[in-house]
Design a protein around this motif. Structure first.
Motif, mmCIF file in Angstrom:
data_model
loop_
_atom_site.group_PDB
_atom_site.id
_atom_site.type_symbol
_atom_site.label_atom_id
_atom_site.label_comp_id
_atom_site.label_asym_id
_atom_site.label_seq_id
_atom_site.Cartn_x
_atom_site.Cartn_y
_atom_site.Cartn_z
ATOM 1 N N VAL A 169 0.849 -1.188 0.000
ATOM 2 C CA VAL A 169 0.000 0.000 0.000
ATOM 3 C C VAL A 169 0.883 1.236 0.000
ATOM 4 O O VAL A 169 2.058 1.192 0.348
ATOM 5 N N VAL A 170 0.311 2.353 -0.419
ATOM 6 C CA VAL A 170 1.055 3.611 -0.513
ATOM 7 C C VAL A 170 1.374 4.136 0.885
ATOM 8 O O VAL A 170 0.496 4.239 1.747
ATOM 9 N N ASP A 171 2.647 4.469 1.069
ATOM 10 C CA ASP A 171 3.124 5.037 2.326
ATOM 11 C C ASP A 171 3.705 6.422 2.035
ATOM 12 O O ASP A 171 4.200 6.672 0.928
ATOM 13 N N ARG A 172 3.656 7.298 3.015
ATOM 14 C CA ARG A 172 4.153 8.661 2.785
ATOM 15 C C ARG A 172 5.622 8.652 2.352
ATOM 16 O O ARG A 172 6.046 9.473 1.541
ATOM 17 N N ARG A 177 9.850 9.248 -4.438
ATOM 18 C CA ARG A 177 10.346 8.650 -5.673
ATOM 19 C C ARG A 177 9.274 7.888 -6.456
ATOM 20 O O ARG A 177 9.421 7.682 -7.655
ATOM 21 N N GLN A 178 8.200 7.473 -5.787
ATOM 22 C CA GLN A 178 7.187 6.639 -6.446
ATOM 23 C C GLN A 178 6.075 7.538 -6.991
ATOM 24 O O GLN A 178 5.022 7.710 -6.381
ATOM 25 N N ILE A 179 6.326 8.090 -8.167
ATOM 26 C CA ILE A 179 5.523 9.199 -8.685
ATOM 27 C C ILE A 179 4.147 8.778 -9.196
ATOM 28 O O ILE A 179 3.343 9.641 -9.574
ATOM 29 N N LEU A 180 3.847 7.492 -9.214
ATOM 30 C CA LEU A 180 2.487 7.065 -9.555
ATOM 31 C C LEU A 180 1.486 7.488 -8.490
ATOM 32 O O LEU A 180 0.297 7.636 -8.764
ATOM 33 N N HIS A 181 1.958 7.684 -7.269
ATOM 34 C CA HIS A 181 1.081 7.835 -6.124
ATOM 35 C C HIS A 181 1.041 9.281 -5.629
ATOM 36 O O HIS A 181 1.903 10.089 -5.963
ATOM 37 N N THR A 182 0.018 9.596 -4.845
ATOM 38 C CA THR A 182 -0.166 10.946 -4.327
ATOM 39 C C THR A 182 -0.429 10.898 -2.825
ATOM 40 O O THR A 182 -0.767 9.852 -2.266
ATOM 41 N N ASP A 183 -0.302 12.052 -2.205
ATOM 42 C CA ASP A 183 -0.546 12.144 -0.775
ATOM 43 C C ASP A 183 -1.976 11.720 -0.432
ATOM 44 O O ASP A 183 -2.221 11.114 0.613
ATOM 45 N N ALA A 184 -2.902 12.032 -1.323
ATOM 46 C CA ALA A 184 -4.302 11.709 -1.068
ATOM 47 C C ALA A 184 -4.565 10.209 -1.109
ATOM 48 O O ALA A 184 -5.603 9.751 -0.619
ATOM 49 N N VAL A 188 -3.799 3.477 0.259
ATOM 50 C CA VAL A 188 -4.481 2.786 -0.839
ATOM 51 C C VAL A 188 -3.528 1.740 -1.421
ATOM 52 O O VAL A 188 -2.318 1.979 -1.518
ATOM 53 N N PRO A 189 -4.008 0.565 -1.810
ATOM 54 C CA PRO A 189 -3.131 -0.396 -2.480
ATOM 55 C C PRO A 189 -2.418 0.235 -3.672
ATOM 56 O O PRO A 189 -3.034 0.979 -4.451
ATOM 57 N N LYS A 190 -1.151 -0.053 -3.819
ATOM 58 C CA LYS A 190 -0.379 0.583 -4.887
ATOM 59 C C LYS A 190 -0.921 0.269 -6.272
ATOM 60 O O LYS A 190 -0.903 1.139 -7.161
ATOM 61 N N VAL A 191 -1.392 -0.945 -6.484
ATOM 62 C CA VAL A 191 -1.912 -1.262 -7.812
ATOM 63 C C VAL A 191 -3.183 -0.476 -8.107
ATOM 64 O O VAL A 191 -3.444 -0.103 -9.256
#
Length: 375
Positions: A169-172, A177-184, A188-191
């Motif tokens: 899951v997305v962690d702060r 470096r993991q630019i697919l994801h956002t703070d919001a 949430v699961p990364k996929v």
């Protein structure tokens, strides 16, 4: 005397009156649309043997290209060889189309044509290549530092199906470096986060989000129907497992890894080229001890570094799918961000490799966690 320039409407009227309209663009350009009734003759062919294509020196010839420059240059060339009734269409095919004059178009929709227009103009891609990308399926293992840039550019390039496997899951701490994801989308699961980002970028790409850690039990299912595998994993057990499965099933594997300020990339295609191309085990017969290879969480990593390596991986995957260029097969490309230097090391297939040696039966999957732990 200056070459006569005609507006598209004037050229169309002359064409209707019997003038010979020649589109001097390359075939991959004409595939995107050309004036109805135009004869496609590549500039180089026309200039090499004009007499083969033009009936007489006095025949009325209209020349058209994309925007008007090449057609005028061809007209000037033909004039020096005795042709006397030449015109160039101002603004070329772009202006012809904008004027609403009849066009012959390939069987592609407007979104496809506009979205991939820069690819479609490349001779090495063109319409045929772009359709290859649209029909392709890529497995991306890991939606983290390497997977993020690779996924973005594979989706942007028009890969038809992008299967992404990751159980995290997305962690702060990922966001550096993991630019697919956002703070919001923290938590949430990364996929799922990846599917949101990539669908917003290119809804034509089908994203298959698989919230699973790759294991010996599911690896062959994940590889089913896949053309190219991109390794965005951050651990040795997954890398060895992916390598072994790709060798067994004959899938090209695009490898990447990062550590602090350094990264590396290669292509392992031993499954399709036994004895010629190396596999990951030819480079690393055994994993280093855990203390010699800490992960990003333990050792840290420069945030932009996975971006560089991930883009190299996406580039290699696209080249493999299109069958163009020279892939990083048999070559390890190493990057040092602090000195901004690339270094290449040649790799050879190990004739004694336990997995990819010629005529060697597949040994089966092992306990990769134990193997990488030295057990």
């Amino acid at each position: 005397m200056p070459i006569r320039l005609l507006t598209p409407s004037e050229a169309h009227a002359r064409q209707q009156a019997g003038a010979y309209l020649i589109d001097v663009r390359a075939a991959h350009e004409r595939a995107l649309g050309m004036a109805v009734g135009a004869h496609g003759i590549v500039r180089e062919e026309l200039e090499a043997d004009a007499a083969q294509h033009l009936r007489t020196l006095d025949a009325e010839v209209l020349l058209i290209c994309q925007r008007g420059l090449r057609s005028r240059q061809v007209a000037e060339f033909l004039e020096t060889h005795g042709y006397r009734n030449l015109s160039s269409v101002e603004g070329g095919t772009d202006a012809w189309d904008a004027a609403g004059l009849p066009m012959l178009r390939a069987d592609i929709d407007v979104d496809f044509s506009e979205r991939y227009s820069r690819h479609l103009r490349l001779p090495d891609v063109g319409l045929e290549g772009q359709k290859k990308l649209e029909a392709a399926s890529v497995l991306l293992v890991g939606a983290g530092g390497l997977g993020s840039p690779a996924a973005y550019y594979l989706a942007a390039a028009g890969i038809g199906t992008l299967r992404i496997a990751d159980d995290d899951v997305v962690d702060r701490s990922n966001l550096q470096r993991q630019i697919l994801h956002t703070d919001a989308r923290i938590g949430v699961p990364k996929v799922e986060s990846a599917a949101i980002a990539l669908s917003a970028l290119n809804p034509r790409t089908k994203v298959e989000a698989v919230r699973e850690r790759i294991t010996s039990d599911n690896v062959e299912h994940l590889l089913e129907g896949i053309d190219v595998v991109v390794d965005g994993a951050d651990n040795f057990p997954a890398r060895y497992l992916l390598n072994d499965a790709c060798v067994k099933l004959g899938k090209p594997l695009v490898y990447g890894a990062v550590h602090r300020f350094e990264g590396q990339a290669s292509v392992f295609d031993a499954g399709r080229h036994r004895g010629e191309a190396p596999c990951y085990r030819c480079l690393f017969p055994e994993p280093p001890p855990p203390e010699a290879a800490p992960n990003c969480a333990e050792a840290g990593v420069l945030g932009v570094l996975p971006g560089v390596i991930g883009l190299l991986q996406a580039t290699e995957a696209i080249k493999l799918l299109l069958g163009i260029g020279e892939p990083l097969c048999g070559r390890l490309l190493q990057f040092d961000a602090l000195s901004m230097k690339f270094r290449e090391t040649r790799l050879t297939a190990d004739p004694q490799c336990p997995v990819c040696a010629p005529n060697r039966a597949f040994p089966g999957y092992v306990d990769y966690a134990a193997f990488c732990a030295g057990g």
